[in-house]
Design an enzyme around this catalytic site. Structure first.
Site, mmCIF file in Angstrom:
data_model
loop_
_atom_site.group_PDB
_atom_site.id
_atom_site.type_symbol
_atom_site.label_atom_id
_atom_site.label_comp_id
_atom_site.label_asym_id
_atom_site.label_seq_id
_atom_site.Cartn_x
_atom_site.Cartn_y
_atom_site.Cartn_z
ATOM 1 N N LEU A 1 0.823 -1.329 0.333
ATOM 2 C CA LEU A 1 0.318 0.301 -0.163
ATOM 3 C C LEU A 1 1.048 1.478 0.330
ATOM 4 O O LEU A 1 0.719 2.071 -0.392
ATOM 5 C CB LEU A 1 -0.652 -0.241 1.278
ATOM 6 C CG LEU A 1 -1.866 -1.033 0.901
ATOM 7 C CD1 LEU A 1 -2.641 -1.225 2.403
ATOM 8 C CD2 LEU A 1 -2.951 -0.676 0.314
ATOM 9 N N ASP B 1 4.395 13.342 14.917
ATOM 10 C CA ASP B 1 4.293 14.138 13.503
ATOM 11 C C ASP B 1 2.854 13.742 13.028
ATOM 12 O O ASP B 1 2.297 13.305 12.299
ATOM 13 C CB ASP B 1 5.283 12.432 13.332
ATOM 14 C CG ASP B 1 5.946 12.594 11.642
ATOM 15 O OD1 ASP B 1 6.081 14.040 11.378
ATOM 16 O OD2 ASP B 1 5.774 11.619 11.098
ATOM 17 N N GLY C 1 8.802 5.788 6.360
ATOM 18 C CA GLY C 1 10.224 6.081 6.919
ATOM 19 C C GLY C 1 9.951 5.077 8.284
ATOM 20 O O GLY C 1 11.166 4.474 8.846
#
Length: 686
Positions: A361, A480, A365
């Protein structure tokens, strides 16, 4: 000249290819590396040159022109000398950005396990990779000296770990004193050089030892006994590699034909596992024909036993290394939770068709994500993580347990994990409609999001972050937040995902000191300066997402100049100059009202405040967005009511002015009447 760290030489000459040079000076050269003709090494990446002008001679990687200090077959490492980056200046704003040699296109990576990122002097330094902050640390001045005080703990020196799969990096320095240096270095060097005179100089260039990982492709060594290992290089197609080893029964160099030989412990292990059963089958072969049959059965049985023992030991090794014992301890009080949390390797291999390339998919990172279907019919996303830092196992397992217990409609559900493979496998619910980033920035998208959907998505994400910050048993900081980590389901509902860098903290902690991690464009500047991540750092990143939704622009753009390459800075400067509506997305301007857009813009500005204490909490952000959405719904309902009931008589716009601003009222004549008796229902000015 300062001599480089001493390197122990333990490899035998027989590890080189027959007829090829086995040593260069004091350094053993095992195959697939080699010196001389191309027959002595696997390919040009492994070719070495022996420089005879030194005493003793020194080997160099031919393709990268780097001095080689040692090569290890066991660890699959090669130690090289690497340059030091130094920046000098008297101003705190003085900085330097230097990119070291790139390993792209080679089978080498900078090792996380064996290296550290070190800063000498006083100042700030970050390690970036393609615009993404990978690591960073800050050291403070003490008595106008650059000598570390009591070790490398932040006074005139700091050190930190680096990410996995690093094959290139830039060093950005900001000196607070005269000079500051930043460099990757073998962590053994830090302990060996208590004098902190760090450099081994050649031709005026300062060098320090750095450890590289190396790998080979499986098809090049079909007879190897080993295990799969994937190098997912950022921005490149992953390299499927084959880490060769001679196996349980043998030792030597597995990369050479007939390079492995039997070891004594193999015979001991066979006798231990099989005991008298093995000799029973041998002694049973009294008759010639029956003996041959028993021998075949015995060999097959022996093979199965050895294979089973080896697979069992491998799974146990991976399970322990990936924190499986800690996970069992965490879930021992709730057997149902343990069964729910852990998946077997066999189950996930079947679900993903043995991690077929067609099931991928996406890659990021933190690892590669595959689409899979469990035996109960559930569609899932299986993330094949990168190798886990063993020093962070307790944190990793705690997060698996905590995140698997989260239950929020706008947070991607972590269903469990598998720890008996070389790298951990994480299993999430499958979200079908891609990322918010794609829907904002992909102009070819056939179904662009409407402003009403923008507002709803922002509200859902804010609610999810508020839940993580204040409604869970232990507060969780995402660390993040960005539009690529916000997924949309089949009904375009937001799902916050990718908790690979998230952290949970005790309630009585006021801040979280950590390595600087994040993404350029979304990174809280206060967090970068202090290395202290708080809940307000998530608020800043969410503010950037709000600006993306308003403007349709990317967080970093090379088409903008100077500091306005950052979308956050571009937005704030545009607001100061009263030209916000010039940077808003035309689709947003067409569909949203001025009041709504300004309310969201004002909220984004508060989220992007450079001082974290002046930013709102995520709970306050969620409440304000809900209020803006509620006002929009009321306005839509009122407009629908007028259309359904009907208006009799005329309507005239009335302009009102107080000397500073102008507004408009719509005054209705003869009022709104009912459909039955014509009596007025409303006679007020709206």
């Amino acid at each position: 000249m300062i001599a480089p760290p001493s390197i122990a030489v333990a490899a035998a000459p027989s590890l080189a290819k027959p007829g090829c040079q086995a040593y260069c000076g004091n350094v053993s050269i095992p195959y697939p590396f080699g010196i001389g003709s191309n027959n002595c090494y696997e390919d040009h990446n492994y070719a070495l040159t022996c420089n005879q002008s030194f005493d003793p001679p020194k080997p160099y990687l031919t393709s990268l022109s780097l001095e080689v200090l040692a090569v290890s077959l066991t660890n699959r490492t090669i130690i090289i000398n690497n340059p030091v980056v130094t920046g000098c200046g008297n101003s705190p704003r003085h900085g330097v950005s230097v990119t070291n040699k790139s390993l792209e296109g080679t089978p080498f990576l900078f090792s996380r396990e064996y290296n550290k990122f070190v800063v000498l002097g006083c100042g700030n330094a970050i390690l970036d990779h393609g615009g993404i902050v990978m690591a960073g640390c800050s050291s403070f001045c003490y008595e106008n000296s650059t000598t570390p005080v009591m070790g490398c703990y932040g006074i005139n020196c700091c050190e930190t770990t680096i990410p996995f799969d690093l094959n290139r990096y830039g060093v950005n320095l900001s000196a607070k004193g005269d000079c500051v240096s930043g460099f990757l270095v073998d962590e053994k060097w830090i302990g060996e050089y208590s004098s902190w005179n760090p450099r081994y100089s050649v031709n005026g260039i300062d060098l320090v030892p750095v450890v590289l990982l190396w790998s080979v492709r499986r098809e090049e060594f079909p007879n190897c006994v080993g295990y799969d290992n994937t190098f997912s290089l950022s921005g490149n197609t992953p390299i499927i590699t084959w880490a060769c080893e001679c196996g349980w029964a043998e030792e030597g160099n597995p990369y050479l034909a007939n390079g492995c030989r039997e070891s004594m412990h193999f015979h001991m292990a066979i006798h231990t596992e099989l005991d008298h059963g093995h000799f029973f089958w041998i002694s049973a072969g009294v008759g010639i024909s029956m003996g041959a049959l028993f021998l075949i059965i015995g060999i097959f049985w022996l093979y199965k036993i050895v294979l089973r023992i080896k697979n069992k030991k491998r799974k146990e090794k991976f399970f322990k290394r990936n924190g499986g014992l800690l996970l069992q301890q965490q879930t021992s009080m709730d057997k149902g939770s343990a069964e729910k949390t852990h998946f077997s390797a066999k189950e996930l291999e079947k679900a993903t068709d043995n991690f077929n390339e067609n099931r991928i998919l996406g890659r990021g990172g933190q690892g590669t994500v595959y689409k899979g279907m469990l035996t109960d019919g559930r569609i899932v996303a299986v993330k094949k993580s990168k190798i886990v830092d063993e020093s962070q196992l307790e944190q990793f397992i705690n997060e698996v347990v905590i995140l698997s217990q989260l239950n929020h409609r706008n947070v991607v559900k972590l269903l469990g994990c598998c720890l008996e493979t070389e790298v951990p496998l994480l299993v999430y619910e499958f979200i079908s409609n891609g990322t918010l980033f794609k829907h904002i920035h992909d102009q070819s998208n056939e179904f662009p999001l409407l402003w009403e959907m923008h507002l709803r998505i922002a509200t859902e994400v804010a609610g999810a972050l508020a839940y993580l910050h204040s409604s869970t048993s232990i507060p969780i900081y995402h660390r993040d937040i960005k539009s690529t980590n916000i997924l949309l389901d089949d009904k375009y509902r937001a799902k916050v995902s990718d908790f690979g860098t998230s952290r949970s903290i005790a309630i009585d902690q006021t801040h979280l000191t950590t390595l600087v991690k994040g993404t350029f464009g979304y990174l809280d500047p206060e967090y970068f300066q202090s290395s202290q991540f708080t809940e307000k750092s998530d608020v800043y990143s969410f503010g950037v997402v709000l600006v993306e939704l308003l403007t349709g622009k990317k967080p970093i753009s090379m088409t903008r100049t100077g500091e306005q390459r950052s979308l956050a800075t571009h937005f704030l400067l545009s607001e100061e100059e009263n030209r916000l509506f010039e940077i808003f997305d035309p689709r947003v301007l067409k569909e949203g009202t001025k009041e709504e857009l300004m309310a969201v813009a004002n909220l984004a500005r508060r989220c992007l405040n450079l001082s974290g204490k002046n930013r709102p909490t995520m709970k306050e952000v969620a409440t304000e967005l809900e209020g803006i959405g509620t006002s929009k719904n009321k306005s839509s309902t009122l407009q629908t009511t007028f259309q359904e009931v009907g208006c009799t008589g005329g309507a005239e716009p009335v302009v009102l002015s107080d000397g500073n601003s102008t507004s408009m009222e719509l005054k209705f004549y003869n009022s709104i009447t009912s459909s039955s008796d014509g009596q007025p229902l409303l006679s007020n000015t709206i």
